[in-house]
Design a protein around this motif. Structure first.
Motif, PDB file in Angstrom:
ATOM      1  N   GLN A  84      -3.160  -6.707   9.085  1.00  0.00           N
ATOM      2  CA  GLN A  84      -2.669  -5.868   7.991  1.00  0.00           C
ATOM      3  C   GLN A  84      -1.994  -6.687   6.899  1.00  0.00           C
ATOM      4  O   GLN A  84      -2.036  -6.305   5.725  1.00  0.00           O
ATOM      5  CB  GLN A  84      -1.709  -4.816   8.537  1.00  0.00           C
ATOM      6  CG  GLN A  84      -2.356  -3.825   9.497  1.00  0.00           C
ATOM      7  CD  GLN A  84      -1.375  -2.828  10.068  1.00  0.00           C
ATOM      8  OE1 GLN A  84      -0.209  -2.775   9.652  1.00  0.00           O
ATOM      9  NE2 GLN A  84      -1.817  -2.048  11.042  1.00  0.00           N
ATOM     10  N   ASN A  85      -1.356  -7.809   7.267  1.00  0.00           N
ATOM     11  CA  ASN A  85      -0.673  -8.608   6.256  1.00  0.00           C
ATOM     12  C   ASN A  85      -1.642  -9.285   5.291  1.00  0.00           C
ATOM     13  O   ASN A  85      -1.247  -9.724   4.210  1.00  0.00           O
ATOM     14  CB  ASN A  85       0.217  -9.668   6.911  1.00  0.00           C
ATOM     15  CG  ASN A  85      -0.580 -10.639   7.762  1.00  0.00           C
ATOM     16  OD1 ASN A  85      -1.627 -10.300   8.307  1.00  0.00           O
ATOM     17  ND2 ASN A  85      -0.082 -11.863   7.882  1.00  0.00           N
ATOM     18  N   ILE A 103      -2.044   2.865   7.331  1.00  0.00           N
ATOM     19  CA  ILE A 103      -2.315   1.449   7.585  1.00  0.00           C
ATOM     20  C   ILE A 103      -2.680   1.323   9.054  1.00  0.00           C
ATOM     21  O   ILE A 103      -1.882   1.637   9.935  1.00  0.00           O
ATOM     22  CB  ILE A 103      -1.090   0.561   7.277  1.00  0.00           C
ATOM     23  CG1 ILE A 103      -0.657   0.724   5.821  1.00  0.00           C
ATOM     24  CG2 ILE A 103      -1.416  -0.899   7.580  1.00  0.00           C
ATOM     25  CD1 ILE A 103      -1.650   0.181   4.815  1.00  0.00           C
ATOM     26  N   GLY A 139       4.265  -8.772   9.882  1.00  0.00           N
ATOM     27  CA  GLY A 139       3.674  -7.543   9.367  1.00  0.00           C
ATOM     28  C   GLY A 139       4.564  -6.700   8.472  1.00  0.00           C
ATOM     29  O   GLY A 139       4.155  -5.602   8.080  1.00  0.00           O
ATOM     30  N   GLY A 169      -6.886  -2.820   6.699  1.00  0.00           N
ATOM     31  CA  GLY A 169      -6.328  -1.645   7.356  1.00  0.00           C
ATOM     32  C   GLY A 169      -5.859  -0.504   6.502  1.00  0.00           C
ATOM     33  O   GLY A 169      -5.344   0.482   7.039  1.00  0.00           O
ATOM     34  N   LYS A 170      -6.044  -0.534   5.182  1.00  0.00           N
ATOM     35  CA  LYS A 170      -5.573   0.574   4.351  1.00  0.00           C
ATOM     36  C   LYS A 170      -6.630   1.673   4.297  1.00  0.00           C
ATOM     37  O   LYS A 170      -7.795   1.413   3.975  1.00  0.00           O
ATOM     38  CB  LYS A 170      -5.253   0.096   2.938  1.00  0.00           C
ATOM     39  CG  LYS A 170      -4.596   1.162   2.079  1.00  0.00           C
ATOM     40  CD  LYS A 170      -4.177   0.610   0.736  1.00  0.00           C
ATOM     41  CE  LYS A 170      -3.482   1.683  -0.093  1.00  0.00           C
ATOM     42  NZ  LYS A 170      -3.061   1.177  -1.415  1.00  0.00           N
ATOM     43  N   ARG A 196       2.660  -6.742   3.331  1.00  0.00           N
ATOM     44  CA  ARG A 196       1.206  -6.611   3.344  1.00  0.00           C
ATOM     45  C   ARG A 196       0.649  -6.860   1.939  1.00  0.00           C
ATOM     46  O   ARG A 196       1.071  -6.202   0.976  1.00  0.00           O
ATOM     47  CB  ARG A 196       0.803  -5.215   3.843  1.00  0.00           C
ATOM     48  CG  ARG A 196       1.156  -4.977   5.311  1.00  0.00           C
ATOM     49  CD  ARG A 196       0.875  -3.556   5.737  1.00  0.00           C
ATOM     50  NE  ARG A 196       1.778  -2.602   5.097  1.00  0.00           N
ATOM     51  CZ  ARG A 196       3.001  -2.324   5.516  1.00  0.00           C
ATOM     52  NH1 ARG A 196       3.485  -2.924   6.593  1.00  0.00           N
ATOM     53  NH2 ARG A 196       3.747  -1.449   4.887  1.00  0.00           N
TER      54      ARG A 196
END
Length: 480
Positions: A317-318, A312, A62, A322-323, A65
């Motif tokens: 997320q990577n 985030i 992680g 999630g943004k 991203r």
């Protein structure tokens, strides 16, 4: 943390499927998810340095991203149209003029009665670029192609194997960023080198789809956020995935999961859309865990707090999930929910021509491209020849009515048998001024008109092709 910003130019149509399913109706996404760029970087770096702590740092914990690639306008990255935006079906029923350039923000409408006759409907598609007080609406053009599987044994299309693909069109330009945490800052140059250049994304990459050019580009992001009284408005800049206390996917996250401390989500004011799909893992040749989540552009209204801490949130997320943005300025309104922005359709930017240039520059030395370029030039010249002959026949067929088909046949034979093209006009000039039909050619200046026509266009098209086509058409006119 540092952001590496990139521009993606589509050098061919690109297929980004909404679902990995191969049956049923196929629908394509209008953006490129971040996991595509994660795959590009991983395939390059794993090949170069293998599996070790370095690649684990980049792709599995992680610290890096990969964001989604959205279309843009004027060098500004676009955002998914907020789900809280509504527009009037009957703009003349709104209590103000220019209703077609106005949007209403749902959670800020205090009285719906003035809008009942206008019949509000939700804005659900496309992207927007917010610049000053103008919001430009963007929609990527898409193509639809039908393909058939090939039966190599029978050398024909395979029965009952017909596929339809929706694709983003060649020439489109999108923007994305890669975020590096402090622990991964030493890998900045490696990441840029792994992503930059000509790459392939999406489905059917071995066919004519999927070629893109990625290059660093310092695009502009959305303007600064504003403040809200007693509440936090959360805008999903990317797709969101959450898990409940039992580890099961949930589409009803808590305020804490959205990065807001305290408060409760006001679902009556929130506007969300959901998605569900299971990604296909090519390396393992199997489906990964199903992703159930909230679409980008969704808007949450959280009451009873103003304490927003993270931008985030959630899982994966990577891969670009999630943004979020808190209290974005483009959701601010005036009286009774009317947006402060004027909404206009973005003018089409000339991306297709630029994509052709990029493709040509990269493959300028290949035999295939040289052949295709030559073929295109010949086709263009052939069309010009036909147009010149057609114009000449229409303008002068009466003047040349005394010339027999045998005369035109002889001229055609001269053009076909001449060993050097530059001598053709001279041979024809000798024939019409010294042949048995000399008087017919000199009458009404027929011979001079023909020679002048050939001399005028000898630098534009092939004289041989011009004479052959002209002789054939003039002989046909005589026989009609």
């Amino acid at each position: 943390m540092e952001q590496l910003k990139f521009k993606v130019t589509l050098l061919s149509d690109v297929i980004i499927s909404e679902s990995p399913a191969t049956q049923g109706r196929h629908r394509g996404l209008d953006f490129i998810p971040g996991n595509n760029f994660l795959g590009i970087a991983a395939s390059r770096l794993y090949k170069d340095i293998g599996e070790n702590t370095h690649t684990y740092l980049l792709f599995h914990n992680g610290h890096v991203r990969f964001g989604d690639a959205n279309p843009g306008y004027k060098g500004i990255r676009g955002l998914r149209t907020p789900s809280c935006f509504f527009k009037a079906k009957y703009t003349d029923k709104l209590p103000w003029k220019d209703g077609d350039k106005t949007r209403l923000v749902h959670h800020r409408i205090t009285d719906f009665k003035p809008y009942l006759d206008a019949q509000l409907k939700q804005c659900r598609s496309g992207f927007m670029v917010f610049e000053d007080k103008t919001a430009y609406e963007i929609s990527l053009s898409r193509n639809y192609a039908i393909k058939s599987a090939y039966d190599s044994e029978k050398r024909r299309a395979e029965d009952e194997k017909l596929f339809g693909y929706e694709s983003l069109t060649k020439g489109s330009v999108l923007y994305f960023c890669v975020e590096l945490d402090d622990d991964a800052m030493g890998c900045k140059d490696e990441m840029i080198n792994a992503l930059t250049g000509l790459r392939h994304v999406g489905r059917s990459r071995s066919a004519q789809f999927g070629l893109v050019k990625i290059e660093p580009f310092n695009y502009q992001d959305v303007s600064a956020c504003s403040s809200e009284k007693g509440q936090v408005v959360v805008y999903a800049d990317s797709r969101l995935c959450f898990f409940d206390a039992e580890g099961q996917p949930t589409m009803c996250p808590t305020a804490e999961q959205l990065g807001v401390k305290g408060g409760q989500i006001d679902w009556s004011k929130s506007q969300i859309r959901t998605f569900q799909y299971a990604p296909w893992n090519y390396q393992r040749q199997a489906f990964d865990d199903e992703r159930c989540g909230i679409e980008n552009g969704s808007v949450f209204v959280i009451k009873g707090t103003t304490d927003a801490t993270e931008n985030i949130v959630g899982a994966y997320q990577n891969e670009g999930f999630g943004k979020v943005l808190y209290n974005p300025s483009f959701l601010m309104t005036g009286e009774n929910g009317k947006s402060l922005f004027t909404f206009e359709q973005a003018m089409e930017e000339n991306g297709n021509h630029k994509a052709d240039e990029d493709w040509t520059q990269h493959f300028s030395n290949t035999t295939l491209l040289s052949y295709l370029k030559n073929k295109k030039t010949l086709q263009k010249e052939e069309k010009t020849t036909y147009d010149l002959v057609d114009d000449f026949v229409k303008a002068h067929k009466e003047r040349f009515s005394a010339i027999t088909p045998s005369q035109w046949g002889t001229i055609r034979g001269i053009a076909m048998s001449a060993d050097q093209e530059e001598k053709i006009i001279g041979f024809i000039n000798t024939f019409i001024h010294k042949g048995v039909a000399k008087d017919y050619w000199e009458e009404r200046g027929r011979g001079k008109k023909l020679i002048d026509f050939l001399e005028k266009n000898r630098t534009i098209v092939s004289v041989r092709d011009l004479v052959i086509n002209l002789s054939s058409e003039m002989a046909k006119e005589k026989n009609r």
